[in-house]
Enzyme design. Sequence first.
Site, mmCIF file in Angstrom:
data_model
loop_
_atom_site.group_PDB
_atom_site.id
_atom_site.type_symbol
_atom_site.label_atom_id
_atom_site.label_comp_id
_atom_site.label_asym_id
_atom_site.label_seq_id
_atom_site.Cartn_x
_atom_site.Cartn_y
_atom_site.Cartn_z
ATOM 1 C CG ASP A 449 -17.866 3.521 56.771
ATOM 2 O OD1 ASP A 449 -16.860 4.022 56.249
ATOM 3 O OD2 ASP A 449 -19.030 3.907 56.523
ATOM 4 C CG ASP A 519 -19.277 6.895 50.182
ATOM 5 O OD1 ASP A 519 -19.280 5.655 50.213
ATOM 6 O OD2 ASP A 519 -19.208 7.598 51.203
#
Length: 699
Positions: A449, A519
Amino acid sequence: MPILNFENRLFALETTHISYIFGLSEKGFLANIYWGKKIPHVEDFLENPCPFSVVNLSEPQILKEEFSAFGTMHFKETALKVTFSDQVRDFRYRLSECQVENERLELILQDEFYPFRIHLFYEVFPEADLIRRWSSAENTGSEPIVIERFCSAQFGLPGTGYTSLNYNGRWGAEFLEQSDPVTVGKKVHESLYGLTAHTANPVFLVHKNATETTGDVYYGALSYSGNFKVTVEAVNAGFTNILIGMNDTDFSWRLNAGETFTTPVVYAGYSDGGFEKMTHTLHSFALEQLIPRELADKPLPVLYNSWYSTTFSVRCSEQIELARRAAAMGVELFVVDDGWFIGRNDDTAGLGDWYVDPEKFPNGMNELIDEVHRLGMKFGLWIEPEMVNPKSRLFSKHPEWVLSYPNREILMGRNQYELDMANPEVVDYLIQVLDELLSENAIDYIKWDMNRYLSEAGSPTREPRQWKELHFRSTEGVYRLAEELKKRHPKVELEACASGGGRVDYGALERFDEYWPSDNTDPLDRLFIQEAYSYFYPVKYMRAWLTDDFGMNQRKLPLAFSMHSSMCGALGIGIDLNRASDEKLQEIAGYIADYKKIRNTVQFGDLYRLSSLKNAPLQAVQYVLDGQSALFLFLDHERFGETWHTVKLRGLKENAVYEYELEGKILRKTGAYLMQFGLALHMKGDYDSRLIIFTEKEA
Ligand code: DGJ
């Protein structure tokens, strides 16, 4: 012969279907002559290679240059800006050398006076119908030279008024397609965030009235994950100038005596069959030649990720419970997201300390890993290596490893700072710590990430005059870390994620096995994101999960619609399995089983965007591989009582017979029927969806 050189003044690059022809102008500038459908007789271009003239404008402004530099009579956007040690700021060249080696052409542009050369590289992929271009600058003298702009490549197209397609996104809304006609001036798509980011993408796509299946499309994709800039310019001399490369804002590179600087590469192509042909070319090339080889031909496993279930409150026993339920549903890879490492109870602490939290895993991580493996699944973990929280052991020990300016507070992004990935010591440290993590625990997958944009491009460990090199150097540092981990642990699947789709680009594609594109897991929003994403990026590279409602859009969707939307990519599940009913879990298990039947077709097949909710009542997405085709249909809402829809398939064999099930009946029809008459069916109400599988049968 993919590269033809006519006496160092005319060059033709040839792929199976494309010609790219350029040559020297009267005054010695390299200019594009033709790019498009193959013209086998290049001799036709020999007489007058650069036959351009425009009233009251002269070379080089009137030329579709292959590479141009700020200064001289250039008033259009240029690829290079250089300052010599005496402050002269233009570049005047003569083509001094041309070398052809196999499928690569190298041209050297030597400055007329200064010891400075630009190397232009062209590499032809004949079967793939693509060209790879990049450039390098060489200082052959004894004084330093400063480069302030250096694009990877420049392209020229005849005429103006092309439409430039790119994206206009943000977190949770990546890949919102944006098309703008460029009739005057410039259209710039760029990132200044320190990474590719969510707003635009490092690609160009220009066309005039092209559709999915018709029209000329010119395109390119930059292999770079840092600040980039794509400029499409309608030049007053009546042509279109395209530049693609690193962003020149906050960039400056001191090229010392004897040094060379090389740009990232760009893959460029032309389609005479609209966006679909471009997509097929890029998807096949990316899968066959670019993505890391070890896992390239293996389908991605069905994944479960516990982030949306447990967020930071990771507990070994709870994860084991989730893993058991996931395995029972047919999941193949179990992933623990953020929250597993020391001090990580929320997003204010812990980043940088990549050690298993003994409070959450009192018997070590292997207790969970062993159970996951015993259940027949692979095990994966989340990391965010480029970041550090001020509340961490790493920051206390090495505050100088963080990007910062003197006399300025370091701004917080998600309560974290950015490590100086341009510092080799930092990268070496991360290699060592993460190598240990991967060696000591049987980890099969990593979700990498990146949740903070780069704001202070300065570092106490580097001389201030080099700070404008930090954007490029830190991207190189990220690549070194990814490459080294891949080298030491080739079987570990690497997923790139940056607050969702902040690092989707060809640079990441060449180093990671997959991306997390957003997301936003709302299944309807995802259809738009996934469609626009698929222009350039392969389906195998697109993770798509089913999650519980998580607040975005406040929308309630049927499970079938949600599952079908996720099954259009590399399927993942992210719902809270401990709270879901047994019936729901069983239903999901059924979809997972269906997905496995078509997974190769979805992940490796040719993609056909048959129709889109952007401009039609139905989204129809079809995949074709060998004798199988999978068709997903989505209706967001019924309009005016219209329930009867006809969808024409593509990519089938005209005379082959396909068997499929429709509304409870098994049917057999020829490819010609399905492609020309189409498939007619009822879809109604809100959020209706279908998966129809076509299997080729002996006629
Ligand atoms: C942002 C990512 O995009 C999410 O999927 C999740 O991994 C969180 N970070 C964890 O902090």
